[in-house]
Design a protein around this motif. Sequence first.
Motif, PDB file in Angstrom:
ATOM      1  N   THR A  36       0.749  -1.339   0.086  1.00  0.00           N
ATOM      2  CA  THR A  36      -0.032   0.031  -0.035  1.00  0.00           C
ATOM      3  C   THR A  36       0.982   1.323   0.125  1.00  0.00           C
ATOM      4  OG1 THR A  36      -1.571  -1.409   1.276  1.00  0.00           O
ATOM      5  CG2 THR A  36      -1.924   1.160   1.157  1.00  0.00           C
ATOM      6  N   PHE A  37       1.907   1.203   0.879  1.00  0.00           N
ATOM      7  CA  PHE A  37       2.742   2.412   0.940  1.00  0.00           C
ATOM      8  C   PHE A  37       3.545   2.728  -0.436  1.00  0.00           C
ATOM      9  CE2 PHE A  37       7.081   3.966   1.403  1.00  0.00           C
ATOM     10  CZ  PHE A  37       6.834   5.201   1.922  1.00  0.00           C
ATOM     11  N   PHE A  38       3.989   1.615  -1.189  1.00  0.00           N
ATOM     12  CA  PHE A  38       4.693   1.503  -2.216  1.00  0.00           C
ATOM     13  C   PHE A  38       3.700   2.246  -3.197  1.00  0.00           C
ATOM     14  CE2 PHE A  38       6.435  -0.407  -6.220  1.00  0.00           C
ATOM     15  CZ  PHE A  38       7.839  -0.153  -6.072  1.00  0.00           C
ATOM     16  N   PHE A  39       2.376   1.573  -3.471  1.00  0.00           N
ATOM     17  CA  PHE A  39       1.483   2.275  -4.454  1.00  0.00           C
ATOM     18  C   PHE A  39       1.133   3.534  -4.351  1.00  0.00           C
ATOM     19  CE2 PHE A  39      -3.050   2.368  -6.145  1.00  0.00           C
ATOM     20  CZ  PHE A  39      -2.728   2.076  -7.249  1.00  0.00           C
ATOM     21  N   LEU A  40       0.928   3.954  -2.997  1.00  0.00           N
ATOM     22  CA  LEU A  40       0.699   5.364  -2.630  1.00  0.00           C
ATOM     23  C   LEU A  40       1.543   6.391  -3.079  1.00  0.00           C
ATOM     24  CD1 LEU A  40      -1.552   5.149   0.442  1.00  0.00           C
ATOM     25  CD2 LEU A  40      -2.431   5.615  -1.554  1.00  0.00           C
ATOM     26  N   THR A  41       3.014   5.989  -2.953  1.00  0.00           N
ATOM     27  CA  THR A  41       4.133   6.799  -3.152  1.00  0.00           C
ATOM     28  C   THR A  41       4.143   6.902  -4.546  1.00  0.00           C
ATOM     29  OG1 THR A  41       4.961   5.943  -1.045  1.00  0.00           O
ATOM     30  CG2 THR A  41       6.505   7.178  -2.642  1.00  0.00           C
ATOM     31  N   VAL A  42       4.058   5.867  -5.327  1.00  0.00           N
ATOM     32  CA  VAL A  42       4.134   6.116  -6.726  1.00  0.00           C
ATOM     33  C   VAL A  42       3.050   6.717  -7.412  1.00  0.00           C
ATOM     34  CG1 VAL A  42       4.041   4.757  -9.067  1.00  0.00           C
ATOM     35  CG2 VAL A  42       5.263   3.613  -7.003  1.00  0.00           C
ATOM     36  N   LEU A  43       1.856   6.629  -6.679  1.00  0.00           N
ATOM     37  CA  LEU A  43       0.689   7.322  -7.181  1.00  0.00           C
ATOM     38  C   LEU A  43       0.917   8.891  -7.365  1.00  0.00           C
ATOM     39  CD1 LEU A  43      -2.632   5.748  -6.662  1.00  0.00           C
ATOM     40  CD2 LEU A  43      -1.845   6.557  -9.017  1.00  0.00           C
ATOM     41  N   TYR A  44       1.233   9.308  -6.093  1.00  0.00           N
ATOM     42  CA  TYR A  44       1.409  10.532  -5.624  1.00  0.00           C
ATOM     43  C   TYR A  44       2.578  11.295  -6.551  1.00  0.00           C
ATOM     44  CZ  TYR A  44       3.138  14.642  -3.218  1.00  0.00           C
ATOM     45  OH  TYR A  44       3.626  16.171  -2.909  1.00  0.00           O
ATOM     46  N   TYR A  45       3.887  10.550  -6.870  1.00  0.00           N
ATOM     47  CA  TYR A  45       4.779  11.185  -7.475  1.00  0.00           C
ATOM     48  C   TYR A  45       4.231  11.271  -8.915  1.00  0.00           C
ATOM     49  CZ  TYR A  45       7.608  12.433  -3.482  1.00  0.00           C
ATOM     50  OH  TYR A  45       8.167  12.975  -2.366  1.00  0.00           O
ATOM     51  N   ILE A  46       3.758  10.374  -9.496  1.00  0.00           N
ATOM     52  CA  ILE A  46       3.568  10.155 -10.938  1.00  0.00           C
ATOM     53  C   ILE A  46       2.478  11.469 -11.238  1.00  0.00           C
ATOM     54  CG2 ILE A  46       1.880   8.936 -12.595  1.00  0.00           C
ATOM     55  CD1 ILE A  46       3.186   6.408 -11.789  1.00  0.00           C
ATOM     56  N   ASN A  47       1.480  11.554 -10.335  1.00  0.00           N
ATOM     57  CA  ASN A  47       0.560  12.510 -10.300  1.00  0.00           C
ATOM     58  C   ASN A  47       1.107  13.858 -10.388  1.00  0.00           C
ATOM     59  OD1 ASN A  47      -1.992  12.031 -10.705  1.00  0.00           O
ATOM     60  ND2 ASN A  47      -2.541  12.451  -8.708  1.00  0.00           N
ATOM     61  N   LYS A  48       2.331  14.047  -9.495  1.00  0.00           N
ATOM     62  CA  LYS A  48       3.059  15.134  -9.379  1.00  0.00           C
ATOM     63  C   LYS A  48       4.014  15.730 -10.446  1.00  0.00           C
ATOM     64  CE  LYS A  48       5.827  17.607  -5.963  1.00  0.00           C
ATOM     65  NZ  LYS A  48       6.517  17.610  -4.634  1.00  0.00           N
ATOM     66  N   THR A  49       4.546  14.602 -11.222  1.00  0.00           N
ATOM     67  CA  THR A  49       5.511  14.864 -12.208  1.00  0.00           C
ATOM     68  C   THR A  49       5.223  14.426 -13.522  1.00  0.00           C
ATOM     69  OG1 THR A  49       6.866  12.880 -11.603  1.00  0.00           O
ATOM     70  CG2 THR A  49       7.455  14.646 -10.368  1.00  0.00           C
ATOM     71  N   GLY A  50       4.441  13.493 -13.494  1.00  0.00           N
ATOM     72  CA  GLY A  50       4.087  12.836 -14.841  1.00  0.00           C
ATOM     73  C   GLY A  50       4.981  12.241 -15.607  1.00  0.00           C
ATOM     74  N   VAL A  51       5.785  11.255 -14.862  1.00  0.00           N
ATOM     75  CA  VAL A  51       6.872  10.679 -15.306  1.00  0.00           C
ATOM     76  C   VAL A  51       6.461   9.626 -16.398  1.00  0.00           C
ATOM     77  CG1 VAL A  51       8.730   8.505 -14.641  1.00  0.00           C
ATOM     78  CG2 VAL A  51       8.113  10.337 -13.166  1.00  0.00           C
ATOM     79  N   ASN A  52       7.257   9.834 -17.632  1.00  0.00           N
ATOM     80  CA  ASN A  52       7.014   9.029 -18.718  1.00  0.00           C
ATOM     81  C   ASN A  52       8.335   8.160 -19.137  1.00  0.00           C
ATOM     82  OD1 ASN A  52       5.845   7.656 -20.868  1.00  0.00           O
ATOM     83  ND2 ASN A  52       6.512   9.673 -22.322  1.00  0.00           N
ATOM     84  N   ASN A  53       8.587   7.059 -18.197  1.00  0.00           N
ATOM     85  CA  ASN A  53       9.799   6.210 -18.415  1.00  0.00           C
ATOM     86  C   ASN A  53       9.637   4.736 -18.380  1.00  0.00           C
ATOM     87  OD1 ASN A  53      12.226   4.954 -17.609  1.00  0.00           O
ATOM     88  ND2 ASN A  53      12.838   7.073 -17.143  1.00  0.00           N
ATOM     89  N   GLY A  54       9.771   3.989 -19.440  1.00  0.00           N
ATOM     90  CA  GLY A  54       9.463   2.597 -19.339  1.00  0.00           C
ATOM     91  C   GLY A  54      10.156   2.001 -18.345  1.00  0.00           C
ATOM     92  N   PHE A  55      11.521   2.275 -17.964  1.00  0.00           N
ATOM     93  CA  PHE A  55      12.336   1.319 -17.029  1.00  0.00           C
ATOM     94  C   PHE A  55      11.652   1.833 -15.500  1.00  0.00           C
ATOM     95  CE2 PHE A  55      15.356   1.863 -20.260  1.00  0.00           C
ATOM     96  CZ  PHE A  55      15.686   0.439 -20.520  1.00  0.00           C
ATOM     97  N   TYR A  56      10.927   2.964 -15.431  1.00  0.00           N
ATOM     98  CA  TYR A  56      10.502   3.270 -14.096  1.00  0.00           C
ATOM     99  C   TYR A  56       9.230   2.468 -13.950  1.00  0.00           C
ATOM    100  CZ  TYR A  56       7.445   6.163 -11.029  1.00  0.00           C
ATOM    101  OH  TYR A  56       6.831   6.636 -10.028  1.00  0.00           O
TER     102      TYR A  56
END
Length: 232
Positions: A36-56
């Motif tokens: 849950t922590f991992f999922f929420l952290t990823v969601l928050y930063y994807i929302n904030k930065t809009g990462v577009n990286n396949g390796f990510y």
Amino acid sequence: MKARYFVAIIGLILLFLNFFAIYFNIDWISNTAYITFFFLTVLYYINKTGVNNGFYYLFMLSTFLSFVFRLFHGQWFNDEVSLVLLSLGNFALIIEASKYVEIKNAGISMQLFFLGLVCMNAMLIFTHVYELKAYISNSSVFYLYSLYYLNLLILGIVAFLYYLNSYSKKSMYFISLTLALMFADVLRDMDVFYLKDMSVELAENILRFAAAFFAVKFFTTREKQLRLVNFI
């Protein structure tokens, strides 16, 4: 309340829930709290930065699924599948960090320092894997562990190269992530093969939470121009 404070509070709650689960030996709650922590952290930063990286996304998905498999601990294949998925995630980190490594001419003292670091880490990993052999009866599983730690050693080498090249904030996140993963894996093996101890489990889980945070920060931080272009 700002979103980052809300995420931080939720993260602390999940960390304490994780400690609670370890204390009462409830593995599925411990793993669910981390997922849950991992999922929420990823969601928050994807929302904030809009990462577009396949390796990510490869790293995040592999790590996420590896802990999902741990929820079904006890089935003969789950731990091995989890290890393969973690190796895939580490591979994604290696490829991504390699983009920022520039090999330059270095002084003899710097070359010796780096060679010493690599040899020391290789020796420690070899010793650790060799000692595990006595506790693993299945040769296929032992070879899987050996390949996993070889993967981890390459990750460590790339992390040192990247850090010594750059000294940027992004490289700091990456080497912190790498060290957290290395120590967490050794502590995991200590708990599984040698001595099941609550302090070891707590330390491993703190490092896992830290690694999740550093991973997201690494992928969402821009790299600045190299400062020490003649260092390594």
